[in-house]
Design a protein around this motif. Structure first.
Motif, short mmCIF file in Angstrom:
data_model
loop_
_atom_site.label_atom_id
_atom_site.label_comp_id
_atom_site.label_asym_id
_atom_site.label_seq_id
_atom_site.Cartn_x
_atom_site.Cartn_y
_atom_site.Cartn_z
N LEU A 17 0.84 -1.19 0.00
CA LEU A 17 0.00 0.00 0.00
C LEU A 17 0.89 1.25 0.00
N GLU A 18 0.27 2.39 -0.19
CA GLU A 18 1.04 3.63 -0.27
C GLU A 18 1.90 3.88 0.98
N ASP A 19 1.41 3.43 2.14
CA ASP A 19 2.16 3.65 3.38
C ASP A 19 3.25 2.60 3.61
N GLY A 20 3.42 1.68 2.65
CA GLY A 20 4.44 0.65 2.77
C GLY A 20 3.97 -0.63 3.44
N SER A 21 2.74 -0.65 3.93
CA SER A 21 2.22 -1.86 4.59
C SER A 21 1.75 -2.86 3.52
N PRO A 22 1.72 -4.14 3.89
CA PRO A 22 1.33 -5.15 2.89
C PRO A 22 -0.15 -5.01 2.53
N SER A 23 -0.45 -5.31 1.28
CA SER A 23 -1.83 -5.25 0.81
C SER A 23 -2.58 -6.55 1.13
N SER A 24 -1.86 -7.56 1.59
CA SER A 24 -2.48 -8.84 1.92
C SER A 24 -1.84 -9.40 3.18
N LYS A 25 -2.62 -10.06 4.00
CA LYS A 25 -2.08 -10.69 5.21
C LYS A 25 -1.76 -12.17 4.99
N LEU A 26 -2.02 -12.66 3.75
CA LEU A 26 -1.77 -14.06 3.44
C LEU A 26 -1.25 -14.17 2.02
N ILE A 27 -0.17 -14.93 1.85
CA ILE A 27 0.38 -15.23 0.54
C ILE A 27 0.40 -16.74 0.39
N VAL A 28 -0.06 -17.22 -0.76
CA VAL A 28 -0.01 -18.65 -1.08
C VAL A 28 1.00 -18.80 -2.21
N GLU A 29 2.07 -19.53 -1.92
CA GLU A 29 3.12 -19.72 -2.92
C GLU A 29 2.61 -20.57 -4.07
N GLY A 30 3.12 -20.29 -5.28
CA GLY A 30 2.84 -21.13 -6.43
C GLY A 30 3.81 -22.30 -6.46
N ALA A 31 3.52 -23.28 -7.29
CA ALA A 31 4.38 -24.45 -7.40
C ALA A 31 5.79 -24.03 -7.80
N ASN A 32 6.76 -24.38 -6.98
CA ASN A 32 8.17 -24.10 -7.20
C ASN A 32 8.49 -22.61 -7.27
N LEU A 33 7.61 -21.78 -6.75
CA LEU A 33 7.84 -20.33 -6.66
C LEU A 33 7.75 -19.97 -5.19
N PHE A 34 8.82 -20.16 -4.48
CA PHE A 34 8.77 -20.07 -3.03
C PHE A 34 9.52 -18.88 -2.48
N VAL A 35 9.22 -18.58 -1.23
CA VAL A 35 9.88 -17.53 -0.46
C VAL A 35 10.84 -18.22 0.49
N THR A 36 12.02 -17.67 0.68
CA THR A 36 12.99 -18.30 1.58
C THR A 36 12.45 -18.30 3.01
N ALA A 37 12.98 -19.19 3.82
CA ALA A 37 12.56 -19.28 5.21
C ALA A 37 12.83 -17.97 5.95
N GLU A 38 13.94 -17.35 5.64
CA GLU A 38 14.28 -16.08 6.29
C GLU A 38 13.29 -14.99 5.90
N ALA A 39 12.94 -14.92 4.62
CA ALA A 39 11.98 -13.91 4.15
C ALA A 39 10.59 -14.18 4.73
N ARG A 40 10.24 -15.45 4.81
CA ARG A 40 8.93 -15.83 5.39
C ARG A 40 8.83 -15.34 6.83
N GLN A 41 9.87 -15.57 7.62
CA GLN A 41 9.86 -15.16 9.02
C GLN A 41 9.86 -13.64 9.14
N LYS A 42 10.64 -12.96 8.31
CA LYS A 42 10.71 -11.50 8.34
C LYS A 42 9.37 -10.87 7.97
N LEU A 43 8.71 -11.39 6.94
CA LEU A 43 7.39 -10.88 6.56
C LEU A 43 6.39 -11.07 7.71
N TYR A 44 6.51 -12.20 8.39
CA TYR A 44 5.62 -12.45 9.52
C TYR A 44 5.91 -11.49 10.68
#
Length: 105
Positions: free
Chosen positions: A2-29
């Protein structure tokens, strides 16, 4: 974002073989409260369905399969929905219980 830098979604569902690293997952949380469902959880339905297709091809002729297709598809969908519901409930219970990002299953 969003314009204020906050996420536009509170949930992301990864696509097949399109993943987020464990570190990024924890940081986003931790930083934004975003939960991420891993591709391995999100794609299980496709993998299971593919297995059923292979079994059907090995065990039934095309004619036998077509005669029973509606019942087979209904049974597979019921199983997939049941297993997906159980896994989702477990993942979100674990995240809430431990106050961490969704477990890697």
């Amino acid at each position: 974002l969003l314009e204020d830098g906050s996420p536009s979604s509170k949930l992301i569902v990864e696509g097949a073989n399109l993943f987020v690293t464990a570190e990024a997952r924890q940081k986003l949380y931790e930083d934004a409260g975003v939960l991420i469902v891993k591709d391995s959880s999100a794609n299980k339905g496709g993998v299971i369905t593919s297995s059923y297709e292979i079994c059907a091809a090995m065990l039934a002729s095309e004619e036998e399969f077509l005669e029973n297709k509606d019942a087979i598809v209904a049974e597979v969908l019921a199983k997939l929905r049941g297993f997906a519901k159980l896994e989702a409930e477990l993942l979100f219970q674990e995240a809430e219980l431990y106050g961490q990002s969704l477990p890697e299953v």
